[in-house]
Write a protein that holds these residues in place. Structure first.
Motif, PDB file in Angstrom:
ATOM      1  N   ALA A 133      10.501   7.195   1.565  1.00 49.19           N
ATOM      2  CA  ALA A 133      10.561   5.729   1.477  1.00 49.19           C
ATOM      3  C   ALA A 133       9.470   5.200   0.545  1.00 49.19           C
ATOM      4  CB  ALA A 133      10.431   5.109   2.862  1.00 49.19           C
ATOM      5  N   ILE A 134       8.304   5.820   0.597  1.00 50.06           N
ATOM      6  CA  ILE A 134       7.200   5.431  -0.291  1.00 50.06           C
ATOM      7  C   ILE A 134       7.591   5.683  -1.744  1.00 50.06           C
ATOM      8  CG2 ILE A 134       4.832   6.020  -0.980  1.00 50.06           C
ATOM      9  CD1 ILE A 134       4.369   6.635   2.088  1.00 50.06           C
ATOM     10  N   THR A 135       8.161   6.852  -1.995  1.00 52.58           N
ATOM     11  CA  THR A 135       8.616   7.197  -3.348  1.00 52.58           C
ATOM     12  C   THR A 135       9.686   6.213  -3.820  1.00 52.58           C
ATOM     13  OG1 THR A 135       8.113   9.531  -3.005  1.00 52.58           O
ATOM     14  CG2 THR A 135       9.689   9.007  -4.755  1.00 52.58           C
ATOM     15  N   ASP A 136      10.655   5.934  -2.945  1.00 54.07           N
ATOM     16  CA  ASP A 136      11.738   5.010  -3.295  1.00 54.07           C
ATOM     17  C   ASP A 136      11.205   3.613  -3.592  1.00 54.07           C
ATOM     18  OD1 ASP A 136      13.461   7.132  -2.873  1.00 54.07           O
ATOM     19  OD2 ASP A 136      14.224   6.365  -0.950  1.00 54.07           O
ATOM     20  N   TYR A 137      10.168   3.197  -2.871  1.00 50.43           N
ATOM     21  CA  TYR A 137       9.570   1.879  -3.071  1.00 50.43           C
ATOM     22  C   TYR A 137       8.831   1.817  -4.411  1.00 50.43           C
ATOM     23  CZ  TYR A 137       7.065  -2.431  -1.825  1.00 50.43           C
ATOM     24  OH  TYR A 137       6.573  -3.708  -1.785  1.00 50.43           O
ATOM     25  N   GLY A 138       8.356   2.969  -4.866  1.00 51.96           N
ATOM     26  CA  GLY A 138       7.690   3.025  -6.164  1.00 51.96           C
ATOM     27  C   GLY A 138       6.224   2.643  -6.136  1.00 51.96           C
ATOM     28  N   ILE A 139       5.549   2.934  -5.034  1.00 50.57           N
ATOM     29  CA  ILE A 139       4.135   2.605  -4.911  1.00 50.57           C
ATOM     30  C   ILE A 139       3.324   3.901  -4.884  1.00 50.57           C
ATOM     31  CG2 ILE A 139       4.156   2.558  -2.370  1.00 50.57           C
ATOM     32  CD1 ILE A 139       2.252   0.130  -2.515  1.00 50.57           C
ATOM     33  N   THR A 140       2.165   3.874  -5.490  1.00 50.62           N
ATOM     34  CA  THR A 140       1.302   5.054  -5.461  1.00 50.62           C
ATOM     35  C   THR A 140       0.572   5.112  -4.125  1.00 50.62           C
ATOM     36  OG1 THR A 140      -0.652   3.923  -6.345  1.00 50.62           O
ATOM     37  CG2 THR A 140       0.894   4.879  -7.958  1.00 50.62           C
ATOM     38  N   TYR A 141       0.092   6.306  -3.785  1.00 53.01           N
ATOM     39  CA  TYR A 141      -0.682   6.450  -2.557  1.00 53.01           C
ATOM     40  C   TYR A 141      -1.974   5.633  -2.627  1.00 53.01           C
ATOM     41  CZ  TYR A 141       2.392  10.381  -1.451  1.00 53.01           C
ATOM     42  OH  TYR A 141       3.482  11.183  -1.189  1.00 53.01           O
ATOM     43  N   VAL A 142      -2.550   5.550  -3.815  1.00 53.33           N
ATOM     44  CA  VAL A 142      -3.776   4.761  -3.973  1.00 53.33           C
ATOM     45  C   VAL A 142      -3.491   3.293  -3.653  1.00 53.33           C
ATOM     46  CG1 VAL A 142      -5.494   3.932  -5.627  1.00 53.33           C
ATOM     47  CG2 VAL A 142      -4.824   6.346  -5.627  1.00 53.33           C
ATOM     48  N   ARG A 143      -2.435   2.756  -4.234  1.00 58.88           N
ATOM     49  CA  ARG A 143      -2.080   1.338  -3.987  1.00 58.88           C
ATOM     50  C   ARG A 143      -1.671   1.132  -2.535  1.00 58.88           C
ATOM     51  NH1 ARG A 143      -3.139  -3.534  -4.321  1.00 58.88           N
ATOM     52  NH2 ARG A 143      -1.454  -4.976  -4.693  1.00 58.88           N
ATOM     53  N   LEU A 144      -0.919   2.073  -1.972  1.00 60.76           N
ATOM     54  CA  LEU A 144      -0.519   1.977  -0.573  1.00 60.76           C
ATOM     55  C   LEU A 144      -1.741   2.000   0.336  1.00 60.76           C
ATOM     56  CD1 LEU A 144       1.759   1.852   1.514  1.00 60.76           C
ATOM     57  CD2 LEU A 144       1.911   4.351   1.371  1.00 60.76           C
ATOM     58  N   SER A 145      -2.710   2.820  -0.002  1.00 63.17           N
ATOM     59  CA  SER A 145      -3.958   2.867   0.755  1.00 63.17           C
ATOM     60  C   SER A 145      -4.653   1.508   0.726  1.00 63.17           C
ATOM     61  CB  SER A 145      -4.877   3.947   0.176  1.00 63.17           C
ATOM     62  OG  SER A 145      -6.148   3.889   0.763  1.00 63.17           O
ATOM     63  N   GLU A 146      -4.728   0.914  -0.449  1.00 62.83           N
ATOM     64  CA  GLU A 146      -5.359  -0.403  -0.587  1.00 62.83           C
ATOM     65  C   GLU A 146      -4.616  -1.462   0.220  1.00 62.83           C
ATOM     66  OE1 GLU A 146      -5.162  -0.924  -4.810  1.00 62.83           O
ATOM     67  OE2 GLU A 146      -6.891   0.393  -5.185  1.00 62.83           O
ATOM     68  N   PHE A 154       1.747   4.353  11.278  1.00 62.90           N
ATOM     69  CA  PHE A 154       3.157   4.498  10.899  1.00 62.90           C
ATOM     70  C   PHE A 154       3.811   3.137  10.670  1.00 62.90           C
ATOM     71  CE2 PHE A 154       7.496   4.438  12.742  1.00 62.90           C
ATOM     72  CZ  PHE A 154       8.163   5.039  11.687  1.00 62.90           C
ATOM     73  N   THR A 155       3.653   2.235  11.612  1.00 60.86           N
ATOM     74  CA  THR A 155       4.290   0.923  11.469  1.00 60.86           C
ATOM     75  C   THR A 155       3.693   0.144  10.299  1.00 60.86           C
ATOM     76  OG1 THR A 155       2.867  -0.021  13.184  1.00 60.86           O
ATOM     77  CG2 THR A 155       5.031   0.742  13.872  1.00 60.86           C
ATOM     78  N   LYS A 156       2.400   0.266  10.115  1.00 59.85           N
ATOM     79  CA  LYS A 156       1.748  -0.422   8.997  1.00 59.85           C
ATOM     80  C   LYS A 156       2.297   0.089   7.662  1.00 59.85           C
ATOM     81  CE  LYS A 156      -2.579  -1.317   9.537  1.00 59.85           C
ATOM     82  NZ  LYS A 156      -4.054  -1.240   9.630  1.00 59.85           N
ATOM     83  N   LEU A 157       2.402   1.385   7.520  1.00 52.99           N
ATOM     84  CA  LEU A 157       2.903   1.966   6.270  1.00 52.99           C
ATOM     85  C   LEU A 157       4.371   1.619   6.031  1.00 52.99           C
ATOM     86  CD1 LEU A 157       1.157   5.441   6.488  1.00 52.99           C
ATOM     87  CD2 LEU A 157       0.569   3.543   4.945  1.00 52.99           C
ATOM     88  N   ALA A 158       5.175   1.709   7.083  1.00 54.68           N
ATOM     89  CA  ALA A 158       6.594   1.350   6.951  1.00 54.68           C
ATOM     90  C   ALA A 158       6.740  -0.107   6.522  1.00 54.68           C
ATOM     91  CB  ALA A 158       7.324   1.603   8.266  1.00 54.68           C
ATOM     92  N   ASN A 159       5.960  -0.977   7.114  1.00 51.81           N
ATOM     93  CA  ASN A 159       6.038  -2.397   6.769  1.00 51.81           C
ATOM     94  C   ASN A 159       5.626  -2.657   5.327  1.00 51.81           C
ATOM     95  OD1 ASN A 159       7.031  -3.230   9.268  1.00 51.81           O
ATOM     96  ND2 ASN A 159       4.984  -3.462  10.128  1.00 51.81           N
ATOM     97  N   VAL A 201       6.015  -0.731   2.783  1.00 54.61           N
ATOM     98  CA  VAL A 201       7.077  -0.317   1.852  1.00 54.61           C
ATOM     99  C   VAL A 201       8.419  -0.970   2.180  1.00 54.61           C
ATOM    100  CG1 VAL A 201       5.940   1.830   1.201  1.00 54.61           C
ATOM    101  CG2 VAL A 201       7.592   1.846   3.077  1.00 54.61           C
ATOM    102  N   GLY A 202       8.420  -1.880   3.138  1.00 55.14           N
ATOM    103  CA  GLY A 202       9.594  -2.685   3.423  1.00 55.14           C
ATOM    104  C   GLY A 202      10.720  -1.973   4.155  1.00 55.14           C
ATOM    105  N   VAL A 203      10.371  -0.987   4.968  1.00 56.36           N
ATOM    106  CA  VAL A 203      11.377  -0.249   5.718  1.00 56.36           C
ATOM    107  C   VAL A 203      11.154  -0.471   7.210  1.00 56.36           C
ATOM    108  CG1 VAL A 203      12.333   2.043   6.206  1.00 56.36           C
ATOM    109  CG2 VAL A 203      11.526   1.497   3.911  1.00 56.36           C
TER     110      VAL A 203
END
Length: 95
Positions: A27-40, A64-69, A71-73
């Motif tokens: 889902a992160i890959t599909d959203y197109g966000i880097t791990y660095v940006r997702l971390s921020e 888990f819920t924070k990360l899913a939210n 990336v919009g899933v």
């Protein structure tokens, strides 16, 4: 140590937790966000986030819920997909 998605303290993720991590990573890959940006955006340190999504460390439900939210899933969709990975022939009741 926090609890993983099954609510148990563990040092190593279960098969289900690893499947959740894999589905979330896709889902992160599909959203197109880097791990660095997702971390921020999530406030989860990069190294911790990386361990979670690569299945190297159990992922607490809050993370888990924070990360899913971010990336919009819907977290429930990720859990359902992970159940399908772990038990591909088992029919899941719809609630």
């Amino acid at each position: 140590m926090g609890t993983n998605l099954l609510g148990m303290d563990k040092k190593r993720p279960s098969d289900f937790d690893a499947a959740v991590a894999s589905v979330l990573d896709q889902a992160i890959t599909d959203y197109g966000i880097t791990y660095v940006r997702l971390s921020e955006r999530s406030g989860i340190p990069y190294t911790t986030l990386y361990k979670y999504v690569k299945g190297a460390s159990p992922m607490p439900l809050a993370a888990f819920t924070k990360l899913a939210n971010v990336v919009g899933v819907n977290p429930g969709e990720i859990i359902h997909a992970a159940q399908t990975v772990v038990n591909p022939t088992e029919q899941k009741p719809r609630i």
